[in-house]
Design a protein around this motif. Structure first.
Motif, PDB file in Angstrom:
ATOM      1  N   GLU A 121       2.982   3.480  -2.031  1.00  0.00           N
ATOM      2  CA  GLU A 121       3.508   3.846  -3.333  1.00  0.00           C
ATOM      3  C   GLU A 121       4.251   5.180  -3.251  1.00  0.00           C
ATOM      4  OE1 GLU A 121       0.544   3.845  -6.379  1.00  0.00           O
ATOM      5  OE2 GLU A 121       0.559   1.659  -6.549  1.00  0.00           O
ATOM      6  N   LYS A 168       5.287   4.873 -10.590  1.00  0.00           N
ATOM      7  CA  LYS A 168       5.363   4.708  -9.141  1.00  0.00           C
ATOM      8  C   LYS A 168       6.058   3.398  -8.765  1.00  0.00           C
ATOM      9  CE  LYS A 168       2.922   8.390  -7.945  1.00  0.00           C
ATOM     10  NZ  LYS A 168       3.471   9.491  -7.136  1.00  0.00           N
ATOM     11  N   TRP A 169       6.568   3.398  -7.541  1.00  0.00           N
ATOM     12  CA  TRP A 169       7.184   2.209  -6.970  1.00  0.00           C
ATOM     13  C   TRP A 169       6.501   1.889  -5.640  1.00  0.00           C
ATOM     14  CZ3 TRP A 169      11.500  -0.308  -9.194  1.00  0.00           C
ATOM     15  CH2 TRP A 169      12.076   0.339 -10.285  1.00  0.00           C
ATOM     16  N   ARG A 170       6.408   0.616  -5.319  1.00  0.00           N
ATOM     17  CA  ARG A 170       5.968   0.199  -3.983  1.00  0.00           C
ATOM     18  C   ARG A 170       7.208   0.046  -3.109  1.00  0.00           C
ATOM     19  NH1 ARG A 170       2.080  -4.865  -4.445  1.00  0.00           N
ATOM     20  NH2 ARG A 170       3.928  -5.662  -5.486  1.00  0.00           N
ATOM     21  N   ARG A 219      -0.327  -0.374 -10.628  1.00  0.00           N
ATOM     22  CA  ARG A 219      -1.391   0.590 -10.935  1.00  0.00           C
ATOM     23  C   ARG A 219      -0.879   1.836 -11.645  1.00  0.00           C
ATOM     24  NH1 ARG A 219      -4.438   1.900  -5.541  1.00  0.00           N
ATOM     25  NH2 ARG A 219      -2.274   2.280  -4.890  1.00  0.00           N
ATOM     26  N   HIS A 220       0.349   2.236 -11.316  1.00  0.00           N
ATOM     27  CA  HIS A 220       0.888   3.473 -11.880  1.00  0.00           C
ATOM     28  C   HIS A 220       2.299   3.220 -12.404  1.00  0.00           C
ATOM     29  CE1 HIS A 220      -2.000   4.728  -8.652  1.00  0.00           C
ATOM     30  NE2 HIS A 220      -2.471   5.429  -9.655  1.00  0.00           N
ATOM     31  N   ARG A 237       7.963  -2.285  -8.880  1.00  0.00           N
ATOM     32  CA  ARG A 237       7.116  -1.463  -9.741  1.00  0.00           C
ATOM     33  C   ARG A 237       5.645  -1.571  -9.335  1.00  0.00           C
ATOM     34  NH1 ARG A 237       9.295   2.495 -13.090  1.00  0.00           N
ATOM     35  NH2 ARG A 237      11.222   1.727 -14.054  1.00  0.00           N
ATOM     36  N   SER A 238       4.969  -0.439  -9.320  1.00  0.00           N
ATOM     37  CA  SER A 238       3.540  -0.423  -9.040  1.00  0.00           C
ATOM     38  C   SER A 238       2.772  -1.033 -10.208  1.00  0.00           C
ATOM     39  CB  SER A 238       3.058   1.009  -8.805  1.00  0.00           C
ATOM     40  OG  SER A 238       1.657   1.074  -8.775  1.00  0.00           O
ATOM     41  N   ARG A 264      13.014   6.410  -4.547  1.00  0.00           N
ATOM     42  CA  ARG A 264      13.938   5.304  -4.786  1.00  0.00           C
ATOM     43  C   ARG A 264      15.341   5.835  -5.077  1.00  0.00           C
ATOM     44  NH1 ARG A 264      15.985   2.355  -9.079  1.00  0.00           N
ATOM     45  NH2 ARG A 264      16.281   0.109  -8.667  1.00  0.00           N
ATOM     46  N   ARG A 295      -2.167   7.455   4.930  1.00  0.00           N
ATOM     47  CA  ARG A 295      -2.357   7.134   3.512  1.00  0.00           C
ATOM     48  C   ARG A 295      -3.790   6.673   3.231  1.00  0.00           C
ATOM     49  NH1 ARG A 295       1.743   6.813  -0.803  1.00  0.00           N
ATOM     50  NH2 ARG A 295       3.468   8.022   0.059  1.00  0.00           N
ATOM     51  N   HIS A 340       0.796  -1.227   0.000  1.00  0.00           N
ATOM     52  CA  HIS A 340       0.000   0.000   0.000  1.00  0.00           C
ATOM     53  C   HIS A 340       0.832   1.282   0.000  1.00  0.00           C
ATOM     54  CE1 HIS A 340      -3.576  -2.415   0.735  1.00  0.00           C
ATOM     55  NE2 HIS A 340      -2.920  -3.032   1.687  1.00  0.00           N
TER      56      HIS A 340
END
Length: 255
Positions: free
Chosen positions: A166, A200-202, A196-197, A193-194, A172, A239, A164
């Motif tokens: 991101e 973005k990164w998790r 969803r986006h 790598r996310s 990074r 968040r 959860h």
């Protein structure tokens, strides 16, 4: 103490006492229901003071709580006899060798990291969001100890889990650029790598903290399984809901 609160599952000596509050069992209502300990989030100050009073009563008035003004930095407040009566210090970690003084921080997704020496003479508590982790708040806290890192224990309290959390590519890069080549290789798996986006990164705060601590020589690390975002019953999460309360992490030692 309240059965709602968490206790670290670490092999600390008996005189070291530690806990993390949950969102249950207090006086706050609405978005802050119900055991919010933060005065700066828009909650009714009377309710927060009642919650803080309950926390103090539960741990014992002989262990006065000491709070800090957290700024996502790397300063460690050294709590000693001379510092006890000072005004609210700006810092993101508290270290002490004094018995009877309770160190407290607030979180709602950032990682609370508990420290104690094996002999129980030294304790500390750090507030570690991604900025603090990248800046070196954990290493700064360790540097306060007289004991070597291999004689210190750490426990990770509840924080937002990697599923959860991101972040942008700049986060990074902040970790990678501030680290040696060897450390970069260990930190890299903490970012995925996310789905969803694309940009973005998790980020895995637990893994980032674990790698940084082990690189500093601290191997005995416990906790790191909880997620504040996914557990609405127990934890506040900024968040998940920006208008929300804060849990308190507390550590102190008896005489």
């Amino acid at each position: 103490m309240s059965e709602d609160w968490l206790r670290p599952d670490w092999p600390a000596v008996a005189k070291v006492q530690a806990l993390v509050t949950t969102r249950r069992g207090g006086f706050s209502s609405g978005d802050f229901a119900s055991f919010n300990l933060a005065l700066h989030v828009g909650d009714d100050a009377r309710h927060v003071e009642l919650n803080r009073a309950r926390l103090q009563t539960e741990i014992g008035t002989e262990y006065p709580l000491h709070w800090i003004r957290q700024v996502h930095g790397t300063r460690v407040w050294k709590l000693d006899r001379d510092a006890v009566s000072t005004s609210l210090p700006e810092a993101d970690a508290i270290y002490t060798r004094e018995p009877g003084q309770a160190c407290a921080i607030l979180t709602a997704d950032c990682l609370p990291v508990f420290f104690c020496s094996r002999d129980g003479r030294e304790i500390a508590l750090a507030h570690a969001g991604w900025r603090g982790l990248a800046g070196g708040i954990l290493e700064a806290t360790l540097a306060c100890f007289q004991n070597a890192p291999d004689a210190i224990l750490a426990w990770f309290g509840p924080a937002i889990g990697p599923a959860h959390f991101e972040v942008g590519a700049e986060v990074r890069e902040r970790f990678m650029m501030a680290s040696s080549t060897g450390l970069q290789q260990q930190l890299a798996p903490a970012f995925t790598r996310s789905a969803r986006h694309a940009d973005k990164w998790r980020a895995d705060l637990y893994r980032l903290a674990r790698v940084r601590l082990r690189a500093a020589g601290l191997e005995d690390i416990y906790g790191g399984e909880l997620c504040t975002f996914s557990d609405n019953d127990n934890f506040y999460s900024y968040r998940r809901q920006p208008r929300t309360g804060r849990m308190a992490s507390v550590i102190y030692k008896t005489a």
